[in-house]
Design a protein around this motif. Sequence first.
Motif, PDB file in Angstrom:
ATOM      1  N   SER A  34      -6.312  -9.277  -6.857  1.00 36.41           N
ATOM      2  CA  SER A  34      -7.516  -8.969  -7.773  1.00 36.41           C
ATOM      3  C   SER A  34      -8.595  -9.735  -7.780  1.00 36.41           C
ATOM      4  N   ALA A  35      -8.376 -11.034  -7.281  1.00 32.04           N
ATOM      5  CA  ALA A  35      -9.520 -12.058  -7.220  1.00 32.04           C
ATOM      6  C   ALA A  35     -10.282 -11.707  -6.090  1.00 32.04           C
ATOM      7  N   TYR A  36      -9.715 -11.619  -4.850  1.00 31.53           N
ATOM      8  CA  TYR A  36     -10.220 -11.144  -3.591  1.00 31.53           C
ATOM      9  C   TYR A  36     -11.150  -9.763  -3.602  1.00 31.53           C
ATOM     10  N   LYS A  91     -11.665  -7.187  -8.905  1.00 33.80           N
ATOM     11  CA  LYS A  91     -11.231  -6.243  -9.793  1.00 33.80           C
ATOM     12  C   LYS A  91     -10.133  -6.969 -10.892  1.00 33.80           C
ATOM     13  N   THR A  92      -9.730  -6.302 -11.881  1.00 34.78           N
ATOM     14  CA  THR A  92      -8.518  -6.746 -12.602  1.00 34.78           C
ATOM     15  C   THR A  92      -7.394  -6.005 -11.926  1.00 34.78           C
ATOM     16  N   VAL A  93      -6.349  -6.814 -12.550  1.00 35.53           N
ATOM     17  CA  VAL A  93      -4.910  -6.578 -11.852  1.00 35.53           C
ATOM     18  C   VAL A  93      -4.687  -4.865 -12.408  1.00 35.53           C
ATOM     19  N   ASN A  94      -5.258  -4.771 -13.444  1.00 33.97           N
ATOM     20  CA  ASN A  94      -4.847  -3.429 -13.942  1.00 33.97           C
ATOM     21  C   ASN A  94      -5.816  -2.345 -13.059  1.00 33.97           C
ATOM     22  N   GLU A  95      -6.858  -2.698 -12.616  1.00 38.77           N
ATOM     23  CA  GLU A  95      -7.639  -1.657 -11.760  1.00 38.77           C
ATOM     24  C   GLU A  95      -6.987  -1.580 -10.216  1.00 38.77           C
ATOM     25  N   LEU A  96      -6.183  -2.463 -10.030  1.00 36.33           N
ATOM     26  CA  LEU A  96      -5.733  -2.391  -8.855  1.00 36.33           C
ATOM     27  C   LEU A  96      -4.368  -1.715  -8.718  1.00 36.33           C
ATOM     28  N   PHE A  97      -3.517  -2.105  -9.847  1.00 36.76           N
ATOM     29  CA  PHE A  97      -2.134  -1.651  -9.879  1.00 36.76           C
ATOM     30  C   PHE A  97      -1.964  -0.831 -11.278  1.00 36.76           C
ATOM     31  N   TRP A  98      -0.838   0.171 -11.493  1.00 37.04           N
ATOM     32  CA  TRP A  98      -0.725   0.630 -12.592  1.00 37.04           C
ATOM     33  C   TRP A  98       0.806   1.321 -12.650  1.00 37.04           C
ATOM     34  N   LEU A  99       1.399   1.652 -13.664  1.00 35.78           N
ATOM     35  CA  LEU A  99       2.640   2.285 -13.810  1.00 35.78           C
ATOM     36  C   LEU A  99       2.661   3.607 -13.290  1.00 35.78           C
ATOM     37  N   THR A 100       3.482   4.193 -12.944  1.00 38.15           N
ATOM     38  CA  THR A 100       3.454   5.590 -12.448  1.00 38.15           C
ATOM     39  C   THR A 100       3.811   6.517 -13.627  1.00 38.15           C
ATOM     40  N   ASP A 101       4.451   6.111 -14.699  1.00 42.39           N
ATOM     41  CA  ASP A 101       4.652   6.794 -15.855  1.00 42.39           C
ATOM     42  C   ASP A 101       3.305   6.812 -16.762  1.00 42.39           C
ATOM     43  N   GLY A 102       2.499   6.307 -16.288  1.00 46.69           N
ATOM     44  CA  GLY A 102       1.080   6.525 -16.992  1.00 46.69           C
ATOM     45  C   GLY A 102       0.921   5.207 -18.239  1.00 46.69           C
ATOM     46  N   LYS A 103       2.015   4.514 -18.437  1.00 46.31           N
ATOM     47  CA  LYS A 103       1.806   3.641 -19.620  1.00 46.31           C
ATOM     48  C   LYS A 103       0.773   2.351 -19.342  1.00 46.31           C
ATOM     49  N   GLU A 138       0.798  -1.131   0.056  1.00 43.77           N
ATOM     50  CA  GLU A 138      -0.080   0.002   0.059  1.00 43.77           C
ATOM     51  C   GLU A 138       0.913   1.227  -0.114  1.00 43.77           C
ATOM     52  N   ASN A 139       2.120   1.198   0.551  1.00 46.20           N
ATOM     53  CA  ASN A 139       2.831   2.275   0.663  1.00 46.20           C
ATOM     54  C   ASN A 139       4.065   2.311  -0.394  1.00 46.20           C
ATOM     55  N   ASN A 140       3.719   1.549  -1.500  1.00 44.14           N
ATOM     56  CA  ASN A 140       4.780   1.376  -2.473  1.00 44.14           C
ATOM     57  C   ASN A 140       6.211   1.099  -2.173  1.00 44.14           C
ATOM     58  N   LYS A 141       6.254   0.406  -0.987  1.00 45.55           N
ATOM     59  CA  LYS A 141       7.698  -0.007  -0.602  1.00 45.55           C
ATOM     60  C   LYS A 141       7.989  -1.448  -1.361  1.00 45.55           C
ATOM     61  N   PHE A 142       7.081  -1.945  -2.083  1.00 50.91           N
ATOM     62  CA  PHE A 142       7.066  -3.194  -2.330  1.00 50.91           C
ATOM     63  C   PHE A 142       6.088  -3.591  -3.559  1.00 50.91           C
ATOM     64  N   VAL A 143       6.769  -4.244  -4.639  1.00 52.18           N
ATOM     65  CA  VAL A 143       5.875  -4.760  -5.751  1.00 52.18           C
ATOM     66  C   VAL A 143       5.553  -6.221  -5.679  1.00 52.18           C
ATOM     67  N   PRO A 144       4.400  -6.563  -5.624  1.00 51.88           N
ATOM     68  CA  PRO A 144       3.930  -8.037  -5.400  1.00 51.88           C
ATOM     69  C   PRO A 144       4.334  -8.585  -6.428  1.00 51.88           C
ATOM     70  N   SER A 145       4.322  -9.845  -6.380  1.00 49.73           N
ATOM     71  CA  SER A 145       4.481 -10.847  -7.402  1.00 49.73           C
ATOM     72  C   SER A 145       3.379 -11.037  -8.324  1.00 49.73           C
ATOM     73  N   THR A 146       3.510 -11.762  -9.319  1.00 48.83           N
ATOM     74  CA  THR A 146       2.258 -11.698 -10.305  1.00 48.83           C
ATOM     75  C   THR A 146       1.083 -12.630  -9.455  1.00 48.83           C
ATOM     76  N   GLU A 147       1.719 -13.837  -8.819  1.00 43.67           N
ATOM     77  CA  GLU A 147       0.546 -14.760  -7.895  1.00 43.67           C
ATOM     78  C   GLU A 147      -0.165 -13.730  -6.881  1.00 43.67           C
ATOM     79  N   LEU A 148       0.715 -13.016  -6.225  1.00 47.47           N
ATOM     80  CA  LEU A 148       0.175 -12.168  -5.157  1.00 47.47           C
ATOM     81  C   LEU A 148      -0.902 -10.956  -5.876  1.00 47.47           C
ATOM     82  N   ALA A 149      -0.453 -10.313  -6.845  1.00 43.48           N
ATOM     83  CA  ALA A 149      -1.370  -9.396  -7.448  1.00 43.48           C
ATOM     84  C   ALA A 149      -2.827 -10.186  -7.998  1.00 43.48           C
ATOM     85  N   LEU A 150      -2.601 -11.321  -8.508  1.00 41.56           N
ATOM     86  CA  LEU A 150      -3.701 -11.932  -9.124  1.00 41.56           C
ATOM     87  C   LEU A 150      -4.707 -12.204  -7.694  1.00 41.56           C
TER      88      LEU A 150
END
Lengths: 157, 66
Positions: free
Chosen positions: B49-51, B54-66, B34-46
């Motif tokens: 999102s399942a919990y 939402k989709t993974v893209n709705e929960l996480f996004w890149l800061t450069d806007g891509k 939550e504090n952007n100190k750690f990037v979760p793995s794909t498994e954790l992100a999935l």
Amino acid sequence: MEKKSFLLPHCCQIIGWWLLGLVAVLCITFVIISYNAGAGAAEVGDFTRNLYAFGFYFLPNIALLLICLSREKEEDEYISFIRSRSVFIVVVFGFVGGMLLSAFAGYSFRMMSAEFVGRFMMYAQWFPNRAVLAIVYLLIFKGTLFVNKLKSRGNGE
Amino acid sequence: MENNLRVERAIKRISQAQLAEAIGVSRQTIFAIENNKFVPSTELALRLSAYFGKTVNELFWLTDGK
């Protein structure tokens, strides 16, 4: 997706901490015995001397190995991330520190007195010592976990 | 990378500890994400999102806007 962990079970860490406690007790008793033996320290005896050699050398290394290679109670990817970072810092500390000290020792051989160099090398040899590296690793790893635990308290409700 | 995990957690009215228990990680992990100190793995992100449904893209996004 099940991940295989190369770490020992958490119970091994508990055993390691108990062994370190035993080492501490051995140290204290050895100090007391040596103090009481005084000038007759030779009377301590071979058996006791060997026992304490075992306690001061073998046991701490085994204990530190168990503690460093054991899982935490809650082991997940973030804990693994902190563990990897701690190992990296320790490698840098031991490797680079040892290299710099060796270079400085080589330089100081020409510029400083033999006594200074001898004393310096006596302390410098602790850098790559495995027990020192293990303790540094534990300080960094456990310290980071503790600080994170403090920071996350009261911030998640 | 950023995320709106805290917002989604507030919507669901659950604590970090509850979310951590539901996902199977430590509370420190949720706090770090939550504090952007750690990037979760794909498994954790999935899993997250399942919990939240939402989709993974709705929960996480890149800061450069891509």
